[in-house]
Design an enzyme around this catalytic site. Sequence first.
Site, PDB file in Angstrom:
ATOM      1  N   LEU A  42       4.153  33.615 -39.799  1.00  0.00           N
ATOM      2  CA  LEU A  42       4.930  32.426 -40.147  1.00  0.00           C
ATOM      3  C   LEU A  42       5.065  31.606 -38.875  1.00  0.00           C
ATOM      4  O   LEU A  42       5.338  32.158 -37.809  1.00  0.00           O
ATOM      5  CB  LEU A  42       6.315  32.808 -40.657  1.00  0.00           C
ATOM      6  N   ASP A  43       4.910  30.312 -38.991  1.00  0.00           N
ATOM      7  CA  ASP A  43       5.056  29.454 -37.820  1.00  0.00           C
ATOM      8  C   ASP A  43       6.461  29.561 -37.252  1.00  0.00           C
ATOM      9  O   ASP A  43       7.409  29.928 -37.964  1.00  0.00           O
ATOM     10  CB  ASP A  43       4.757  27.996 -38.177  1.00  0.00           C
ATOM     11  N   ARG A  44       6.606  29.216 -36.003  1.00  0.00           N
ATOM     12  CA  ARG A  44       7.914  29.290 -35.345  1.00  0.00           C
ATOM     13  C   ARG A  44       8.955  28.450 -36.076  1.00  0.00           C
ATOM     14  O   ARG A  44      10.119  28.843 -36.201  1.00  0.00           O
ATOM     15  CB  ARG A  44       7.763  28.816 -33.893  1.00  0.00           C
TER      16      ARG A  44
END
Length: 200
Positions: A42-44
């Site tokens: 998951l992206d930051r």
Amino acid sequence: MAYRYLLLYKPYNVLSQFTDQAQRVTLKDFVSIPDVYAVGRLDRDSEGLLLLTNDGALKRRLELPSTGWLRKYRVRIKGSLSEAKLDQLRAGVTVDGVTYQGMQVTFDRQQGANAWLTIGLREGKNRELRKALSAFEVQVNRLLRLSYGPFQLGQLKAGEVEEVRRRVLREQLGVSDPRAEKIKRPPRPPRPPRPPRRRG
């Protein structure tokens, strides 16, 4: 080595990795079990369900594009989208030369200047939702993963971890061994005939 399978609600602004030279917040701040790694990422600036395991064979299997698991997200955008534009998302769009497959899209509600959508996708390209929605000049300001295949975020709160028992994992994956497909054994060769018994 005992295999472990975890569900984590990854909070916003947390990297989907365990180390970072810049000393930013990582998964290590929430998961104390050693040697587990994220399945996918998951992206930051995204939050929600993240699977973690130390079972490398299963991790590789679940990340294969052929697995085709549906991932569902709650998405908040600044602005709104007409039903015609939602239909374009459902059919698939091309942005900057990259084609994104059709998505399952439901318009949930308008909330002031923002709108909430539920979106399901199977591809998982880099920042796919944000890039696909940028084609309609709307900005994603919150992205929450609700599910990854059969696994659900459920009642987990940000930063909480839940362990998946091996029995549950087998049931969810639908195979007897979650780390590999069933292997067909070659047929056994016929036994040689027994020699006749001697009389006397």
